[in-house]
Write an enzyme that holds these catalytic residues in place. Structure first.
Site, PDB file in Angstrom:
ATOM      1  N   GLU A  59       0.802  -1.245   0.155  1.00 13.36           N
ATOM      2  CA  GLU A  59       0.001   0.045  -0.101  1.00 13.36           C
ATOM      3  C   GLU A  59       0.736   1.293  -0.133  1.00 13.36           C
ATOM      4  OE1 GLU A  59      -2.097   2.407   3.603  1.00 13.36           O
ATOM      5  OE2 GLU A  59      -2.189   0.168   3.706  1.00 13.36           O
ATOM      6  N   LYS A  98      -9.603  -2.986   8.584  1.00 10.50           N
ATOM      7  CA  LYS A  98      -8.238  -2.482   9.080  1.00 10.50           C
ATOM      8  C   LYS A  98      -8.435  -2.159  10.637  1.00 10.50           C
ATOM      9  CE  LYS A  98      -5.088   1.419   8.663  1.00 10.50           C
ATOM     10  NZ  LYS A  98      -4.839   2.466   7.714  1.00 10.50           N
TER      11      LYS A  98
END
Length: 206
Positions: free
Chosen positions: A40, A128
């Site tokens: 990411e 997350k």
């Protein structure tokens, strides 16, 4: 791409955020070469969209490359245009709905039970758990009691030892930034990054 399958398979998401676009790109490529298969690039880094574009060109269409800290619908569209294959948010945000329209999977940030419900109902591919350091592995274990089917990815303060503890408590993967990247995003030694990558890959191995 099926983000949840990728998370379950690789169990490590590297988070790249830094002030030097060239160093950030080098870090992404070094980790890919070292076997880190999920990366990411946070939009809070310098020229993050450019880093995503260049990394996508270098790694090809099938590499699991995403954009992080995606908050607005505009962020989501820009990340998609740059070549991000998935989006990551630090919290529930308008980008979650926009990602659905774009057909991109989202790792959506949540901390409380209410936020977990909202993220799941909003179509998140996985949750997350952020900042994970506030509650640690025990908090993850407590959340999994009412949400046994939720796919949690703890992020925030996760080192190699912590990665194993979170996975043992039922996380599908862990997200790691500075404990893995170190000074690589500021032009640090690629060899040291490769060594840290090997440590984390060993820590998350089933």
């Amino acid at each position: 791409m099926n983000l949840l399958d990728e998370l379950r398979t690789h169990r490590l998401l590297a988070i790249v955020r830094g002030p030097d676009p060239a160093a950030a790109l080098s870090a992404v490529l070094t980790m890919a070469e070292s076997g880190v298969a999920l990366v990411e690039v946070s939009l809070t880094g310098a020229d993050a969209l450019g880093t995503i574009r260049r990394a996508r060109a270098a790694l090809g269409p099938d590499f699991a490359l995403g954009a992080g800290t995606v908050l607005s619908a505009e962020d989501a569209r820009a990340a998609a245009d740059a070549g991000a294959g998935f989006l990551v948010t630090p919290a529930l945000a308008p980008s979650l709905a926009e990602a659905g329209r774009l057909g991109l999977p989202v790792l959506a940030g949540a901390l409380t039970p209410t936020e977990v419900v909202q993220a799941n109902s909003g179509g998140a591919a996985a949750i997350k758990l952020f900042p994970a350091s506030l509650g640690g592995p025990d908090y993850l274990g407590a959340l999994r009691d009412p949400f046994p089917g939720a796919a949690f990815v703890p992020v925030g303060g996760v080192d190699a030892d912590g990665a194993r503890r979170y996975l043992d408590r039922g996380a599908v993967a862990v997200g790691v930034g500075s404990p893995l990247l170190g000074d690589a995003v500021r032009g640090g030694d690629p060899a040291a990054l490769r060594e840290r990558a090997a440590v984390f890959l060993a820590a998350v191995r089933p």
